[in-house]
Design an enzyme around this catalytic site. Structure first.
Site, PDB file in Angstrom:
ATOM      1  N   HIS A 155     -23.076  42.372  94.342  1.00 20.33           N
ATOM      2  CA  HIS A 155     -22.262  42.674  94.774  1.00 20.33           C
ATOM      3  C   HIS A 155     -22.554  41.404  96.631  1.00 20.33           C
ATOM      4  O   HIS A 155     -23.202  40.437  96.175  1.00 20.33           O
ATOM      5  CB  HIS A 155     -23.518  43.951  95.821  1.00 20.33           C
ATOM      6  CG  HIS A 155     -23.196  45.520  95.035  1.00 20.33           C
ATOM      7  ND1 HIS A 155     -23.778  46.458  95.644  1.00 20.33           N
ATOM      8  CD2 HIS A 155     -23.246  45.784  94.254  1.00 20.33           C
ATOM      9  CE1 HIS A 155     -23.866  47.460  95.329  1.00 20.33           C
ATOM     10  NE2 HIS A 155     -23.602  47.313  94.146  1.00 20.33           N
ATOM     11  N   GLU A 203     -22.911  41.037  99.529  1.00 17.19           N
ATOM     12  CA  GLU A 203     -23.881  41.133 100.478  1.00 17.19           C
ATOM     13  C   GLU A 203     -25.510  40.297  99.489  1.00 17.19           C
ATOM     14  O   GLU A 203     -26.000  39.405  99.850  1.00 17.19           O
ATOM     15  CB  GLU A 203     -24.890  42.332 100.563  1.00 17.19           C
ATOM     16  CG  GLU A 203     -24.136  42.508 101.583  1.00 17.19           C
ATOM     17  CD  GLU A 203     -23.041  44.222 100.316  1.00 17.19           C
ATOM     18  OE1 GLU A 203     -23.423  45.353 101.472  1.00 17.19           O
ATOM     19  OE2 GLU A 203     -22.963  43.738  99.837  1.00 17.19           O
ATOM     20  N   CYS A 233     -25.031  49.104 100.200  1.00 20.83           N
ATOM     21  CA  CYS A 233     -25.955  49.882  99.399  1.00 20.83           C
ATOM     22  C   CYS A 233     -27.361  50.301  99.464  1.00 20.83           C
ATOM     23  O   CYS A 233     -27.879  49.377 100.855  1.00 20.83           O
ATOM     24  CB  CYS A 233     -25.281  50.140  98.342  1.00 20.83           C
ATOM     25  SG  CYS A 233     -26.207  48.766  97.117  1.00 20.83           S
ATOM     26  N   CYS A 289     -28.752  47.167  98.687  1.00 22.45           N
ATOM     27  CA  CYS A 289     -28.619  45.524  99.861  1.00 22.45           C
ATOM     28  C   CYS A 289     -28.643  45.463 100.985  1.00 22.45           C
ATOM     29  O   CYS A 289     -28.868  45.020 101.982  1.00 22.45           O
ATOM     30  CB  CYS A 289     -26.636  45.639 100.468  1.00 22.45           C
ATOM     31  SG  CYS A 289     -25.650  45.015  98.483  1.00 22.45           S
TER      32      CYS A 289
END
Length: 163
Positions: free
Chosen positions: A60, A62, A90, A93
């Protein structure tokens, strides 16, 4: 210029940089999510979604940016940083943001289906954790949202054509 105007201008500047990262994901055919981490007025880390490209659940925007920022600073604690991300984080993260002790997160648009910074849950502000995060929402919200909507519109068309 008053401090709130300066903050707004600064937030827009860095969210534009996060949008450039999201565009990189878009060009790869990934869900266009981008992130930058700022320390002492400078971008020290960038990341964009690469889950399908890397075949990695944790790729992801992040997580990538947090890993890079930690290497740059030389510590897992990112206590003097601000994370800018185009889409609400999410659960994974949001948890990483809390674990990294990032004090401030600036988000573009919300994620009502999977967001854990205010939509479904707010892991960034749970008093039960030893760290809470200051959250700013809605910076360049329309631009961030439009990029995602366009991506999913194109994906639906591609998926129809493949059937």
């Amino acid at each position: 210029m008053n401090p709130s105007e300066l903050t707004e201008k600064t937030h827009i500047k860095y969210m534009k940089a996060a949008l450039k990262q999201a565009q990189k994901a878009y060009q790869l055919g990934e869900v266009p999510i981008g992130c930058v981490i700022v320390h002492e007025g400078k971008i020290i880390a960038r990341g964009y979604n690469r889950r399908n490209t890397d075949k990695n659940t944790m790729a992801h925007a992040e997580i990538t940016a947090i890993n890079r920022a930690s290497k740059k600073i030389g510590d897992w604690r990112l206590e003097e940083c601000t994370l800018y991300v185009t889409l609400e984080p999410c659960q994974m993260c949001a948890g990483a943001i809390v674990q990294a002790r990032i004090p401030s997160v600036v988000m573009g648009c919300m994620n009502p289906k999977a967001g854990c910074a205010g939509s479904i849950l707010n892991l960034l502000n749970m008093p039960e954790f030893n760290h809470q995060v200051d959250v700013t929402r809605g910076i360049l919200e329309e631009e961030c949202s439009q990029m995602l909507k366009q991506f999913f519109k194109e994906l639906r068309i591609r998926n129809k054509l493949e059937k």
